[in-house]
Design a protein around this motif. Structure first.
Motif, PDB file in Angstrom:
ATOM      1  N   GLN A 236       0.827  -1.208   0.000  1.00 50.46           N
ATOM      2  CA  GLN A 236       0.000   0.000   0.000  1.00 50.46           C
ATOM      3  C   GLN A 236       0.858   1.252   0.000  1.00 50.46           C
ATOM      4  O   GLN A 236       0.590   2.201  -0.730  1.00 50.46           O
ATOM      5  N   ALA A 237       1.901   1.262   0.836  1.00 46.89           N
ATOM      6  CA  ALA A 237       2.785   2.423   0.897  1.00 46.89           C
ATOM      7  C   ALA A 237       3.455   2.656  -0.464  1.00 46.89           C
ATOM      8  O   ALA A 237       3.601   3.795  -0.915  1.00 46.89           O
ATOM      9  N   LYS A 238       3.846   1.578  -1.127  1.00 42.52           N
ATOM     10  CA  LYS A 238       4.458   1.720  -2.453  1.00 42.52           C
ATOM     11  C   LYS A 238       3.459   2.290  -3.455  1.00 42.52           C
ATOM     12  O   LYS A 238       3.786   3.166  -4.259  1.00 42.52           O
ATOM     13  N   TYR A 239       2.246   1.772  -3.410  1.00 47.47           N
ATOM     14  CA  TYR A 239       1.227   2.262  -4.339  1.00 47.47           C
ATOM     15  C   TYR A 239       0.950   3.744  -4.097  1.00 47.47           C
ATOM     16  O   TYR A 239       0.900   4.540  -5.037  1.00 47.47           O
ATOM     17  N   TYR A 240       0.789   4.124  -2.824  1.00 49.26           N
ATOM     18  CA  TYR A 240       0.523   5.531  -2.516  1.00 49.26           C
ATOM     19  C   TYR A 240       1.693   6.411  -2.943  1.00 49.26           C
ATOM     20  O   TYR A 240       1.510   7.533  -3.430  1.00 49.26           O
ATOM     21  N   LEU A 241       2.914   5.908  -2.746  1.00 49.97           N
ATOM     22  CA  LEU A 241       4.089   6.682  -3.137  1.00 49.97           C
ATOM     23  C   LEU A 241       4.095   6.920  -4.645  1.00 49.97           C
ATOM     24  O   LEU A 241       4.424   8.026  -5.109  1.00 49.97           O
ATOM     25  N   ALA A 242       3.695   5.899  -5.403  1.00 49.15           N
ATOM     26  CA  ALA A 242       3.612   6.061  -6.855  1.00 49.15           C
ATOM     27  C   ALA A 242       2.576   7.114  -7.224  1.00 49.15           C
ATOM     28  O   ALA A 242       2.795   7.936  -8.124  1.00 49.15           O
ATOM     29  N   VAL A 243       1.456   7.098  -6.527  1.00 48.25           N
ATOM     30  CA  VAL A 243       0.411   8.095  -6.780  1.00 48.25           C
ATOM     31  C   VAL A 243       0.952   9.497  -6.535  1.00 48.25           C
ATOM     32  O   VAL A 243       0.725  10.418  -7.325  1.00 48.25           O
ATOM     33  N   ILE A 244       1.681   9.666  -5.429  1.00 46.13           N
ATOM     34  CA  ILE A 244       2.235  10.980  -5.096  1.00 46.13           C
ATOM     35  C   ILE A 244       3.294  11.401  -6.108  1.00 46.13           C
ATOM     36  O   ILE A 244       3.357  12.563  -6.527  1.00 46.13           O
ATOM     37  N   GLU A 245       4.159  10.461  -6.518  1.00 46.56           N
ATOM     38  CA  GLU A 245       5.182  10.792  -7.512  1.00 46.56           C
ATOM     39  C   GLU A 245       4.533  11.301  -8.797  1.00 46.56           C
ATOM     40  O   GLU A 245       5.022  12.234  -9.433  1.00 46.56           O
ATOM     41  N   ASN A 246       3.404  10.698  -9.170  1.00 47.08           N
ATOM     42  CA  ASN A 246       2.739  11.091 -10.403  1.00 47.08           C
ATOM     43  C   ASN A 246       1.963  12.392 -10.243  1.00 47.08           C
ATOM     44  O   ASN A 246       2.265  13.391 -10.888  1.00 47.08           O
ATOM     45  N   PHE A 247       0.979  12.392  -9.379  1.00 47.49           N
ATOM     46  CA  PHE A 247       0.086  13.543  -9.284  1.00 47.49           C
ATOM     47  C   PHE A 247       0.680  14.689  -8.476  1.00 47.49           C
ATOM     48  O   PHE A 247       0.335  15.843  -8.693  1.00 47.49           O
ATOM     49  N   GLY A 248       1.555  14.372  -7.520  1.00 45.72           N
ATOM     50  CA  GLY A 248       2.138  15.433  -6.715  1.00 45.72           C
ATOM     51  C   GLY A 248       3.370  16.058  -7.322  1.00 45.72           C
ATOM     52  O   GLY A 248       3.581  17.271  -7.234  1.00 45.72           O
ATOM     53  N   PHE A 249       4.203  15.215  -7.976  1.00 45.69           N
ATOM     54  CA  PHE A 249       5.487  15.706  -8.482  1.00 45.69           C
ATOM     55  C   PHE A 249       5.648  15.511  -9.992  1.00 45.69           C
ATOM     56  O   PHE A 249       6.700  15.807 -10.541  1.00 45.69           O
ATOM     57  N   GLN A 250       4.598  15.002 -10.654  1.00 47.71           N
ATOM     58  CA  GLN A 250       4.591  14.826 -12.106  1.00 47.71           C
ATOM     59  C   GLN A 250       5.768  13.983 -12.605  1.00 47.71           C
ATOM     60  O   GLN A 250       6.318  14.205 -13.677  1.00 47.71           O
ATOM     61  N   LYS A 251       6.154  12.990 -11.821  1.00 47.35           N
ATOM     62  CA  LYS A 251       7.229  12.072 -12.208  1.00 47.35           C
ATOM     63  C   LYS A 251       6.602  10.739 -12.631  1.00 47.35           C
ATOM     64  O   LYS A 251       6.593   9.768 -11.876  1.00 47.35           O
ATOM     65  N   LYS A 252       6.071  10.740 -13.839  1.00 47.34           N
ATOM     66  CA  LYS A 252       5.340   9.577 -14.316  1.00 47.34           C
ATOM     67  C   LYS A 252       6.229   8.343 -14.434  1.00 47.34           C
ATOM     68  O   LYS A 252       5.817   7.228 -14.063  1.00 47.34           O
ATOM     69  N   GLU A 253       7.414   8.503 -14.978  1.00 45.82           N
ATOM     70  CA  GLU A 253       8.281   7.350 -15.175  1.00 45.82           C
ATOM     71  C   GLU A 253       8.722   6.748 -13.832  1.00 45.82           C
ATOM     72  O   GLU A 253       8.826   5.522 -13.702  1.00 45.82           O
ATOM     73  N   ARG A 254       8.984   7.599 -12.857  1.00 43.52           N
ATOM     74  CA  ARG A 254       9.327   7.093 -11.519  1.00 43.52           C
ATOM     75  C   ARG A 254       8.136   6.353 -10.923  1.00 43.52           C
ATOM     76  O   ARG A 254       8.280   5.295 -10.307  1.00 43.52           O
ATOM     77  N   ALA A 255       6.938   6.888 -11.122  1.00 41.13           N
ATOM     78  CA  ALA A 255       5.735   6.230 -10.614  1.00 41.13           C
ATOM     79  C   ALA A 255       5.570   4.856 -11.248  1.00 41.13           C
ATOM     80  O   ALA A 255       5.232   3.882 -10.565  1.00 41.13           O
ATOM     81  N   VAL A 256       5.836   4.756 -12.553  1.00 41.65           N
ATOM     82  CA  VAL A 256       5.725   3.467 -13.243  1.00 41.65           C
ATOM     83  C   VAL A 256       6.717   2.461 -12.668  1.00 41.65           C
ATOM     84  O   VAL A 256       6.396   1.278 -12.485  1.00 41.65           O
ATOM     85  N   GLN A 257       7.915   2.915 -12.345  1.00 41.98           N
ATOM     86  CA  GLN A 257       8.923   2.018 -11.758  1.00 41.98           C
ATOM     87  C   GLN A 257       8.434   1.444 -10.427  1.00 41.98           C
ATOM     88  O   GLN A 257       8.579   0.248 -10.158  1.00 41.98           O
ATOM     89  N   ILE A 258       7.850   2.304  -9.600  1.00 45.81           N
ATOM     90  CA  ILE A 258       7.363   1.856  -8.289  1.00 45.81           C
ATOM     91  C   ILE A 258       6.194   0.896  -8.466  1.00 45.81           C
ATOM     92  O   ILE A 258       6.108  -0.137  -7.786  1.00 45.81           O
ATOM     93  N   LEU A 259       5.289   1.214  -9.380  1.00 47.15           N
ATOM     94  CA  LEU A 259       4.145   0.343  -9.620  1.00 47.15           C
ATOM     95  C   LEU A 259       4.583  -1.021 -10.138  1.00 47.15           C
ATOM     96  O   LEU A 259       3.982  -2.052  -9.800  1.00 47.15           O
ATOM     97  N   ALA A 260       5.634  -1.039 -10.947  1.00 49.19           N
ATOM     98  CA  ALA A 260       6.158  -2.317 -11.438  1.00 49.19           C
ATOM     99  C   ALA A 260       6.676  -3.159 -10.276  1.00 49.19           C
ATOM    100  O   ALA A 260       6.508  -4.387 -10.256  1.00 49.19           O
ATOM    101  N   GLU A 261       7.280  -2.508  -9.275  1.00 46.67           N
ATOM    102  CA  GLU A 261       7.749  -3.226  -8.084  1.00 46.67           C
ATOM    103  C   GLU A 261       6.571  -3.846  -7.330  1.00 46.67           C
ATOM    104  O   GLU A 261       6.671  -4.961  -6.816  1.00 46.67           O
ATOM    105  N   VAL A 262       5.466  -3.108  -7.274  1.00 47.07           N
ATOM    106  CA  VAL A 262       4.270  -3.632  -6.607  1.00 47.07           C
ATOM    107  C   VAL A 262       3.782  -4.896  -7.307  1.00 47.07           C
ATOM    108  O   VAL A 262       3.486  -5.914  -6.683  1.00 47.07           O
TER     109      VAL A 262
END
Length: 333
Positions: A236-262
């Motif tokens: 859950q923490a990883k998923y939320y972190l990906a959400v924040i990376e995307n919508f909070g910091f506009q780091k889509k590629e970083r968010a995708v990396q975290i989601l892939a780990e999930v």
């Protein structure tokens, strides 16, 4: 979201009042230093793990400590049954009534738990846990209204402020603040809870979600990162972190990396989290592809500007929608 989300993430706390000696070791544990923090029917955050509590039940000469140990071992049915049996021969016993009210609450029998909590108020005024139980009972009564939410909040506040060791009512209070739209207040409550429970996972998770709703992405990100330092595989923490990376910091590629780990994590089969992670990752990958196409192809060549906007809109979702996803995932925790 509804009251069900509040229940799932909530719980209660119980402080011990006797002495425990663990078998096979010279370690002595003063029960007055043990605080059992229960956040739902599955997770118990304690200084001693389940095996220790089972060992305590086997070796302790104290009937009351044996009652407590069933709670630490997460055995709610056993705790409730043993407490009732003990009350049959020891009417009005403080420990037995405490254990019974706690066990019933963990079994989500809130009305009966509140009944025993009222007996505790009558015979032993000033118990910290009772207001917490009363608050949960109010929230779970049929047709609970906004006015009832206010009543429950008063109960949680009374319990939380009664002791600087009280944790569970603070979790309840924080989640109820979020339910009522007071995200900033929720963040402050979760910060206090985190200090009291040594940055326990439930507090960090609540703080991160509340901060994301109040659009304090820096605090949200640091909360989820702190939780992942304690529990690197917390999906859950990883998923939320990906959400924040995307919508909070506009780091889509970083968010995708975290989601892939999930999705690649085989140690946790939380399908509800993985489904959401898969959906968000596919959407972000489509957005990234569309952005690359936008840079590579002149707009007046193969795709008009209007068509490109439509393509991006197909995959875009406002942050508020994504926050709703966060709430739904949290229901099962």
């Amino acid at each position: 979201m509804g009251v069900r989300y509040l229940i799932a993430g909530l719980g209660l706390s119980l402080s011990m009042s006797a002495c425990v000696s663990t078998s096979g070791s010279t370690q002595k544990v003063s029960a007055s230093d043990i605080h059992v923090h229960q956040t739902n029917g599955k997770d118990v955050l304690t200084e001693l793990d389940r095996n220790h509590w089972i060992n305590v039940r086997k070796t302790s000469n104290s009937d009351e400590m044996k009652l407590y140990s069933s709670l630490g071992a997460r055995e709610w049915d056993v705790a409730a049954s043993d407490a009732r049996a003990y009350l049959a021969t020891h009417p009005k016993n403080l420990v037995a009534m405490q254990v019974l009210s706690v066990a019933l609450t963990m079994k989500k029998n809130y009305s009966l738990a509140s009944y025993y909590a009222k007996l505790l108020d009558k015979y032993y005024p000033g118990q910290v846990d009772t207001n917490n139980i009363h608050g949960l009972a109010i929230l779970n009564q049929p047709g609970a209204s906004f006015k009832d939410f206010r009543r429950a909040m008063t109960k949680f506040e009374a319990s939380f402020e009664a002791s600087d060791r009280e944790v569970a009512s603070g979790l309840n209070l924080g989640h109820l603040h979020m339910e009522m739209g007071n995200s900033n207040n929720a963040v402050e409550v979760f910060k206090v809870v985190a200090d009291r429970c040594n940055n326990c996972s439930a507090a960090l998770l609540g703080q991160g979600i509340a901060a994301s709703r109040s659009k304090d992405y820096v605090t949200a990100k640091s909360s989820f990162q702190a939780l992942l330092e304690k529990e690197p595989k917390h999906l859950q923490a990883k998923y939320y972190l990906a959400v924040i990376e995307n919508f909070g910091f506009q780091k889509k590629e970083r968010a995708v990396q975290i989601l892939a780990e999930v999705l690649d994590d085989k140690s946790d089969q939380r399908l509800d989290v993985k489904r959401k992670a898969n959906f968000l990752m596919r959407r972000l990958e489509a957005q990234i592809y569309a952005q690359k196409q936008k840079r590579a192809i002149p707009l007046d060549d193969q795709i008009s500007k209007d068509e490109e906007i439509a393509l991006e809109d197909q995959f875009e979702a406002p942050l508020d929608d994504q926050e709703s996803e966060i709430e739904t995932v949290s229901e099962s925790h």
